[in-house]
Design an enzyme around this catalytic site. Structure first.
Site, PDB file in Angstrom:
ATOM      1  N   TYR A 145       0.864  -1.280   0.466  1.00 50.08           N
ATOM      2  CA  TYR A 145       0.005  -0.089   0.134  1.00 50.08           C
ATOM      3  C   TYR A 145       1.320   1.440   0.125  1.00 50.08           C
ATOM      4  O   TYR A 145      -0.019   2.310  -0.693  1.00 50.08           O
ATOM      5  CB  TYR A 145      -0.751  -0.441   0.864  1.00 50.08           C
ATOM      6  CG  TYR A 145      -2.085  -0.651   1.185  1.00 50.08           C
ATOM      7  CD1 TYR A 145      -2.585  -1.697   0.616  1.00 50.08           C
ATOM      8  CD2 TYR A 145      -3.851   0.264   1.510  1.00 50.08           C
ATOM      9  CE1 TYR A 145      -3.112  -2.471   0.109  1.00 50.08           C
ATOM     10  CE2 TYR A 145      -4.736  -0.609   1.159  1.00 50.08           C
ATOM     11  CZ  TYR A 145      -4.581  -2.161   0.334  1.00 50.08           C
ATOM     12  OH  TYR A 145      -6.024  -2.160   1.119  1.00 50.08           O
ATOM     13  N   LYS A 196       3.547 -15.247   1.822  1.00 49.46           N
ATOM     14  CA  LYS A 196       3.740 -15.609   0.815  1.00 49.46           C
ATOM     15  C   LYS A 196       5.555 -16.517   0.728  1.00 49.46           C
ATOM     16  O   LYS A 196       5.864 -15.743   0.112  1.00 49.46           O
ATOM     17  CB  LYS A 196       2.869 -14.718  -0.241  1.00 49.46           C
ATOM     18  CG  LYS A 196       1.456 -14.856  -0.370  1.00 49.46           C
ATOM     19  CD  LYS A 196       1.141 -16.387  -0.638  1.00 49.46           C
ATOM     20  CE  LYS A 196       1.388 -16.915  -2.188  1.00 49.46           C
ATOM     21  NZ  LYS A 196       0.954 -18.480  -3.069  1.00 49.46           N
ATOM     22  N   ASP A 229      -2.322 -18.046   0.470  1.00 50.07           N
ATOM     23  CA  ASP A 229      -3.920 -18.437  -0.696  1.00 50.07           C
ATOM     24  C   ASP A 229      -4.377 -19.529   0.613  1.00 50.07           C
ATOM     25  O   ASP A 229      -5.770 -19.773   0.428  1.00 50.07           O
ATOM     26  CB  ASP A 229      -3.111 -19.089  -1.717  1.00 50.07           C
ATOM     27  CG  ASP A 229      -2.048 -19.280  -1.606  1.00 50.07           C
ATOM     28  OD1 ASP A 229      -1.281 -19.780  -0.521  1.00 50.07           O
ATOM     29  OD2 ASP A 229      -1.366 -20.451  -2.422  1.00 50.07           O
ATOM     30  N   ASP A 253      -6.505  -6.558   4.354  1.00 50.38           N
ATOM     31  CA  ASP A 253      -7.654  -6.285   3.569  1.00 50.38           C
ATOM     32  C   ASP A 253      -8.752  -7.352   3.056  1.00 50.38           C
ATOM     33  O   ASP A 253      -9.447  -7.181   2.799  1.00 50.38           O
ATOM     34  CB  ASP A 253      -7.049  -5.490   2.560  1.00 50.38           C
ATOM     35  CG  ASP A 253      -8.454  -5.083   1.184  1.00 50.38           C
ATOM     36  OD1 ASP A 253      -9.338  -4.252   1.822  1.00 50.38           O
ATOM     37  OD2 ASP A 253      -8.250  -4.703   0.379  1.00 50.38           O
ATOM     38  N   ASP A 257     -12.060  -9.689   4.250  1.00 54.69           N
ATOM     39  CA  ASP A 257     -13.951  -9.462   3.600  1.00 54.69           C
ATOM     40  C   ASP A 257     -14.160 -10.427   3.839  1.00 54.69           C
ATOM     41  O   ASP A 257     -15.254 -10.776   4.029  1.00 54.69           O
ATOM     42  CB  ASP A 257     -13.247  -8.784   2.654  1.00 54.69           C
ATOM     43  CG  ASP A 257     -13.713  -7.260   2.451  1.00 54.69           C
ATOM     44  OD1 ASP A 257     -13.591  -6.723   2.936  1.00 54.69           O
ATOM     45  OD2 ASP A 257     -13.839  -6.210   0.821  1.00 54.69           O
TER      46      ASP A 257
HETATM   47  C1  IPM Z   1     -10.374  -1.852   4.009  1.00 60.49           C
HETATM   48  C2  IPM Z   1     -10.987  -0.738   3.267  1.00 60.49           C
HETATM   49  C3  IPM Z   1      -9.504  -0.346   1.873  1.00 60.49           C
HETATM   50  C4  IPM Z   1      -7.981  -0.621   2.012  1.00 60.49           C
HETATM   51  C5  IPM Z   1      -9.769   1.221   0.904  1.00 60.49           C
HETATM   52  C6  IPM Z   1     -11.232   2.008   1.332  1.00 60.49           C
HETATM   53  C7  IPM Z   1      -8.198   2.407   0.634  1.00 60.49           C
HETATM   54  O1  IPM Z   1     -10.943  -1.505   1.376  1.00 60.49           O
HETATM   55  O2  IPM Z   1     -10.788  -0.671   4.878  1.00 60.49           O
HETATM   56  O3  IPM Z   1     -10.501  -2.902   4.180  1.00 60.49           O
HETATM   57  O4  IPM Z   1      -7.670  -1.035   1.162  1.00 60.49           O
HETATM   58  O5  IPM Z   1      -7.349  -0.682   3.287  1.00 60.49           O
HETATM   59 MG    MG Z   2     -10.871  -3.074   2.052  1.00 59.25          MG
END
Ligand code: IPM
Ligand code: MG
Length: 369
Positions: A145, A196, A229, A253, A257
């Site tokens: 990032y 990884k 993975d 990240d 999710d």
């Molecule tokens: C998160 C989001 C952010 C990230 C975006 C909005 C920049 O997806 O906080 O998980 O990638 O960190």
């Molecule tokens: Mg995210």
């Protein structure tokens, strides 16, 4: 460095559903001020696309300095199609990344808990997810990032090259690993570190540093290494094998999710981004729901405010030293779910569908009891 001002909370609602969900937290903070004689000082400002529209920058210096001096930032969400084609430096997401980086919020805690009331909302079988309680610790200020060099450059034959760099130093790895080990000690004493290391040197360093820290200070915590993975696969196959997962910025990240969906909805997952404590014990911190700005449902009053409300509960616990109030708020959320109230994202047969603000009101009504 600017001093942290005690009890000062900065609300940055941002874009999309951000303002709707943060408004519910605002109501809850005001309730705590009035009914628990707490003295939170609230301020609110623009961030992301909303700030860009007014000031042509995703975060003004003024707002940035406010974030530096408050005790906790509560952020809604940033971004949306309206700002997608802006120059990279002007994109709403840059505000979020600047806050994380400049406030040095290197440890991002993302708990994935499957509430018993919502087992059916998950797309996985009930026996796989019921009772699930995982904590993902995502490194938040390093890795791909932020690594340099980065950019898009012209190369020969009219082609272009996109560049990002994945880097980690020993110290960056060690400090986030420490957070993970400390959390595990208070939970089920297990850390799974994901990398990884089979393809990336930075991943190999990640694994080596974590192993070294474990050997030095955390021998009593169970440590396991897993390729990222494989971890993505194991999260779907048998998520209850995990307790604390520690991983880098990008894998964190993605895996968070995925973990969110195990619990039924992204609309339920809070997060805390924490820096290191200074010598006076003060901590910089930011709290945000894991979900994004969800422009498709913005302005309709149907967004789920629970992730943001639980993020505030994390603020009570991690920044404001109000464990009792944090538990009280968590219990109120549980009670509302017990009562069968659901926003659209988690609705199922026989439950009552409520709007964003009705959900907030119902949680306040439970606090009141
Ligand atoms: C998160 C989001 C952010 C990230 C975006 C909005 C920049 O997806 O906080 O998980 O990638 O960190
Ligand atoms: Mg995210």
């Amino acid at each position: 460095m600017i001093k942290v001002k005690k009890r000062k909370i900065l609300l940055l609602p941002g874009d999309g559903i951000g303002p709707e969900v943060v408004n519910e937290v605002k109501k809850i903070i005001e309730w705590f001020n009035k009914n628990r004689s707490l003295d939170f000082e609230l301020d609110q400002d623009l961030v992301g696309g909303a700030a860009y529209d007014k000031f042509k920058t995703p975060i003004t210096d003024e707002v940035f300095f406010k974030a530096l001096e408050c005790e906790a930032v509560i952020l809604g969400a940033v971004g949306g199609p309206k700002w997608e084609n802006l120059d990279f430096s002007k994109k709403p997401e840059r505000a979020l990344l600047k806050l994380r980086k400049e406030l040095k919020l290197f440890a991002n805690l993302r708990p994935a808990i499957c509430f018993k009331q919502l087992v059916e909302a998950s797309s996985l079988k009930p026996e796989i997810v019921s009772g699930l309680d995982i904590m993902i610790v995502r490194e938040l200020t390093g890795g791909i990032y932020f690594g340099e060099p980065r950019g898009i450059k012209p190369i020969d034959n009219g082609e272009r090259k996109g560049i990002n760099t994945h880097t980690y130093t020993s110290k960056e790895i060690e400090r986030v690993a420490k957070v993970a080990f400390e959390l595990a000690k208070k939970r089920n004493n297990k850390v799974t570190s994901c990398d990884k290391s089979n393809v990336m040197e930075a991943g190999q360093l990640w694994k080596e540093e974590i192993t070294a820290l474990h050997k030095k200070d955390y021998k009593d915590v169970n440590l396991e290494h897993m390729l990222a993975d494989n971890c993505a696969m194991q999260l779907l196959r048998n998520p209850k094998q995990f307790d604390v997962i520690v991983t880098d910025n990008l894998f964190g990240d993605i895996l968070s999710d995925e973990a969110a969906m195990l619990t039924g909805s992204l609309g339920l997952l809070p997060s805390a981004s924490l820096g290191a404590k200074d010598k006076d014990g003060n901590l910089r911190s930011m709290y945000e729901p894991v979900h994004g700005s969800a422009p498709d449902i913005a302005g309709k009053g149907i967004a789920n405010p629970i992730a943001t409300i639980l993020s505030f509960s994390m603020a009570l616990k991690y920044s404001l030293n109000l464990d009792k109030e944090s538990t009280e708020l968590d219990n109120a959320v549980q009670k509302v779910l017990d009562d069968g109230l659901r926003t659209k994202d988690i609705i199922s047969e026989g439950k009552k569908e409520v709007s964003t603000s009705m959900m907030g009101d119902a949680i306040i009504a439970c606090l009141q009891k």
